[in-house]
Design an enzyme around this catalytic site. Sequence first.
Site, PDB file in Angstrom:
ATOM      1  N   ARG A  44     -12.125   5.573   0.017  1.00 17.01           N
ATOM      2  CA  ARG A  44     -12.801   5.082  -1.193  1.00 17.01           C
ATOM      3  C   ARG A  44     -13.972   5.979  -1.596  1.00 17.01           C
ATOM      4  NH1 ARG A  44     -12.622  -1.544  -0.606  1.00 17.01           N
ATOM      5  NH2 ARG A  44     -10.660  -1.764  -1.740  1.00 17.01           N
ATOM      6  N   GLY A 357      -4.860  -2.759  -0.251  1.00 20.19           N
ATOM      7  CA  GLY A 357      -4.898  -3.740   0.819  1.00 20.19           C
ATOM      8  C   GLY A 357      -4.182  -3.245   2.068  1.00 20.19           C
ATOM      9  N   GLY A 380      -7.220  -6.823  -4.478  1.00 19.54           N
ATOM     10  CA  GLY A 380      -7.291  -7.968  -5.392  1.00 19.54           C
ATOM     11  C   GLY A 380      -7.280  -7.551  -6.856  1.00 19.54           C
TER      12      GLY A 380
END
Length: 401
Positions: A44, A357, A380
Amino acid sequence: MATSGVTFGKKTLRDLKVERGMPVLVRVDFNVPLKDRRVTDDARIRAALRAIEQLREAGARLILCSHLGRPKGADPATSLAPVSERLSELIDHRVHQAPEVIGPEARRGASRLEPGEILVLENTRWESGETKNDPQLAAELAELAEAFVLDAFGSAHRAHASTVGVAQHLPSYAGPLLEKEVTTLRGVIEAPERPLVVVLGGAKVTDKVALIDRFLDMADALLIGGAMCFSFFRAQGVDIGNSLVEDAGVLLAQGALDKADESDCRLLLPVDLVAGDDFSEHATVRRLDGVEVAQGWMGLDIGPRTTERYAEEIGQAGTIFWNGPMGAFELEPFAAGTRGVAEAVASAPGYSVIGGGDSGAAIAQFGLADEVDWLSTGGGASLELLEGKELPGVEALDDAD
Ligand code: ADP
Ligand code: MG
């Protein structure tokens, strides 16, 4: 390309005219795993580098903010300091770490930045106003900068002070990661190369039923694996032994089975399974030729015939979307199904998108992350986008001219 024909509709970093020394607040997604105060997966952070490098090159003074974990108040275990260190290694340049989210130290740190320098604010969830989208917190964050860039796709589905609130106070732009995520995922549902093959697994049907419903309307094939299949099998009256199942999931699965009867989308369920007597690395393992699971056993992976069948569908797809592992892949005896599907997705000629995820973790674990066309950074958020929901963080940005 799956993203052709999708319009974004919001101002992006390309619209921001950065003047040298301009302070720019960037909401990034630095919600990364830590162990012993070290970042164990920096995907990330690397995904945010495009925005960061572009702004640095333009001479902006960068103020970065993010949440990490779910702390209730200031908690050193969730400090962003290890992230700042990793970022500093990645850009080969010093990164300043503020000791707080807002307040005099944060303001002083921001005002001392030279053009091209970076200040990372502390974990936004150390402020209780973050998740409540508190206007005071949003206003104080906004005071640090002259423009706001949202690049945190993984947080764009949450209306928090650092995603939505702050955008109300500053000219607001989408960062390149956010733009790419939204156009790619919308491309899967709005303009997919056919056939569109969707692979869904993981633990909870209730989390993903909206997605099942939506894909029954627009996909060509929907392949079900993971614990999710046991809600379907129970709805069909098949014995599932001690396999993981949710009562609410069974009703939802029944609804999906009924809908599939009328739908043009083919719904595929496993035809064989791997069972264990325990959710453990040391479980006794049994290969089942069918899908009936005896009492005392639980289905923990799809079997080899199912894997092969799913791989064939994936190989013929124009577009593939995959979310949720096919079994308990963290346990080596039950990893083969997920590995087989991951390999099929990685080598498929179609355009492949993975919904983040645990499926993202799985493909990384198998060393195949670079082989897929797009690996979403948001679990999500990617599901909500595919369900057709608007993401509040994106909505809050300035509209494109
Ligand atoms: P994602 O994060 O990709 O959306 P989920 O969070 O829904 O996926 O599900 C991931 C979890 O599902 C994994 O921890 C995995 O161990 C578990 N899981 C998958 N298949 C099974 C199964 N048959 N029985 C029990 N757990 C399973
Ligand atoms: Mg998960």
